[in-house]
Design a protein around this motif. Structure first.
Motif, mmCIF file in Angstrom:
data_model
loop_
_atom_site.group_PDB
_atom_site.id
_atom_site.type_symbol
_atom_site.label_atom_id
_atom_site.label_comp_id
_atom_site.label_asym_id
_atom_site.label_seq_id
_atom_site.Cartn_x
_atom_site.Cartn_y
_atom_site.Cartn_z
ATOM 1 N N PRO A 1 36.034 26.369 -44.647
ATOM 2 C CA PRO A 1 36.239 26.166 -43.083
ATOM 3 C C PRO A 1 36.231 26.990 -42.179
ATOM 4 C CG PRO A 1 38.132 24.907 -44.526
ATOM 5 C CD PRO A 1 37.237 25.726 -45.216
ATOM 6 N N ARG A 2 36.818 28.122 -42.463
ATOM 7 C CA ARG A 2 36.636 29.281 -41.555
ATOM 8 C C ARG A 2 35.278 29.793 -41.038
ATOM 9 N NH1 ARG A 2 36.696 32.223 -38.028
ATOM 10 N NH2 ARG A 2 37.697 34.345 -37.946
ATOM 11 N N THR A 3 34.297 29.388 -42.260
ATOM 12 C CA THR A 3 32.954 29.731 -41.970
ATOM 13 C C THR A 3 32.331 28.891 -40.784
ATOM 14 O OG1 THR A 3 32.624 30.860 -44.207
ATOM 15 C CG2 THR A 3 30.710 30.295 -42.919
ATOM 16 N N LEU A 4 32.730 27.722 -41.284
ATOM 17 C CA LEU A 4 32.228 26.458 -40.101
ATOM 18 C C LEU A 4 32.717 26.753 -38.729
ATOM 19 C CD1 LEU A 4 32.132 23.384 -42.417
ATOM 20 C CD2 LEU A 4 30.211 24.882 -41.775
ATOM 21 N N ARG A 5 34.101 26.959 -38.586
ATOM 22 C CA ARG A 5 34.709 27.254 -37.072
ATOM 23 C C ARG A 5 34.276 28.485 -36.595
ATOM 24 N NH1 ARG A 5 39.822 26.522 -40.241
ATOM 25 N NH2 ARG A 5 39.974 24.252 -40.433
ATOM 26 N N PHE A 6 33.863 29.246 -37.555
ATOM 27 C CA PHE A 6 33.281 30.710 -37.032
ATOM 28 C C PHE A 6 31.953 30.600 -36.401
ATOM 29 C CE2 PHE A 6 31.006 34.866 -37.563
ATOM 30 C CZ PHE A 6 31.868 35.501 -36.822
ATOM 31 N N TYR A 7 31.025 29.666 -37.165
ATOM 32 C CA TYR A 7 29.618 29.273 -36.546
ATOM 33 C C TYR A 7 29.738 28.692 -35.388
ATOM 34 C CZ TYR A 7 27.915 31.171 -41.083
ATOM 35 O OH TYR A 7 27.418 31.782 -42.180
ATOM 36 N N PHE B 1 27.750 22.522 -33.455
ATOM 37 C CA PHE B 1 28.486 21.680 -32.323
ATOM 38 C C PHE B 1 29.009 20.372 -32.904
ATOM 39 C CE2 PHE B 1 25.163 24.421 -30.588
ATOM 40 C CZ PHE B 1 25.840 24.974 -29.705
ATOM 41 N N PRO B 2 30.010 20.555 -33.672
ATOM 42 C CA PRO B 2 30.435 19.260 -33.915
ATOM 43 C C PRO B 2 30.994 18.461 -33.184
ATOM 44 C CG PRO B 2 31.738 20.944 -34.584
ATOM 45 C CD PRO B 2 30.725 21.441 -34.409
ATOM 46 N N GLN B 3 31.075 17.020 -33.097
ATOM 47 C CA GLN B 3 31.942 16.026 -32.355
ATOM 48 C C GLN B 3 33.246 16.559 -32.644
ATOM 49 O OE1 GLN B 3 30.554 12.104 -32.997
ATOM 50 N NE2 GLN B 3 28.674 12.586 -33.329
ATOM 51 N N ARG B 4 34.115 15.739 -31.814
ATOM 52 C CA ARG B 4 35.815 15.848 -31.958
ATOM 53 C C ARG B 4 36.069 14.304 -32.126
ATOM 54 N NH1 ARG B 4 38.754 20.646 -32.371
ATOM 55 N NH2 ARG B 4 37.223 22.396 -32.004
ATOM 56 N N ARG B 5 37.037 14.188 -33.063
ATOM 57 C CA ARG B 5 37.721 12.918 -33.027
ATOM 58 C C ARG B 5 39.159 13.190 -32.942
ATOM 59 N NH1 ARG B 5 35.957 8.446 -36.813
ATOM 60 N NH2 ARG B 5 36.646 9.810 -38.586
ATOM 61 N N GLY B 6 39.722 13.146 -31.703
ATOM 62 C CA GLY B 6 40.959 13.655 -31.629
ATOM 63 C C GLY B 6 40.791 15.281 -31.518
#
Lengths: 129, 129
Positions: free
Chosen positions: A19-25, A32-37
DNA sequence: GTTCCCCCTTACGCGAACGTCAACTCGCCC
DNA sequence: GGGCGAGTTGACGTTCGCGTAAGGGGGAAC
């Protein structure tokens, strides 16, 4: 065009990253992931981008170089100047990759040769023993 | 077999690296220059090794991976077990490089395609203007 | 209701690969 | 013998690509 969305955990399992890697990218503007809440949701284009990111990394490119390349694959807002700049850096990367491809071919040939010699000298060592 | 020796500065100029880099590689046991008094002197094998080091770096290998590869090119002291271990890691690297070579070929093809599409959309932008 | 579990943000830490700065040595030139 | 130019050894600083707590929200299971 169902764009089946993945949670961060599903993404991580699918691509073997943390997860850290994805948030870092995302912080570096590669994803640019969408957000649900609060939660992130990754769609088709995110998966395509991540595939390219991980491949670029295997080639030794920096995240910044990869980000520039990803612009080329984007349906982003385009003016002439920006598109030309993106194309220019993409052509630079292409030249890098072509050179690397040639060099890699040569290096592979040399390494095969060295391995063959190593195997031969190993046989000598064994027959002496 | 004149082994014309280079000073650190001549090495740096020849390979476009800094003295710091050469000393760093020596500390990591990638280079083994002779000493004349205090000063380092780099011979033929050091130049060959540095060539391989810089190439390995372009492929995205770590210095440690490169160091292991260099062992294969060395005329070092050889027992059977060590030689077999060196050969094993070399075959691993070779497999990596072959995979990377294939992937790179595919990525080059895709990038060419993307650049072509980018050029096309650039023409559209210009004709609209 | 509270105990999990998953996710979030913030922030400091870390190894790799050097850059940079300080202080010293040595040969050489005038 | 004073200076300089090239080289030396530490030692600390920096950037990249994440790892790793620390603390908090929110739902769903007991």
């Amino acid at each position: 065009m169902s764009d089946d969305l993945l949670t961060i955990r599903q993404m991580c399992d699918a691509f073997e990253v943390t997860p850290r890697t994805l948030r870092f990218y995302e912080a570096r503007e590669l994803l640019f992931p969408q957000r649900r809440g609060q939660h992130r949701l990754y769609g088709r284009s995110d998966r395509a981008r991540l595939t390219l990111i991980l491949r670029g990394k295997r080639f030794g490119f920096s995240l910044e170089q990869i980000r520039q390349l990803l612009e080329l694959y984007d349906p982003a807002e385009r003016n002439i100047t920006q598109t030309e700049a993106t194309l220019a850096t993409a052509r630079d990367r292409l030249a890098d990759m072509e050179r690397q491809h040639r060099e890699l071919g040569e290096a592979i040939a040399e390494l095969r040769q060295q391995i063959a010699e190593g195997e031969a000298s190993l046989q000598n060592l064994k027959s002496d023993a």
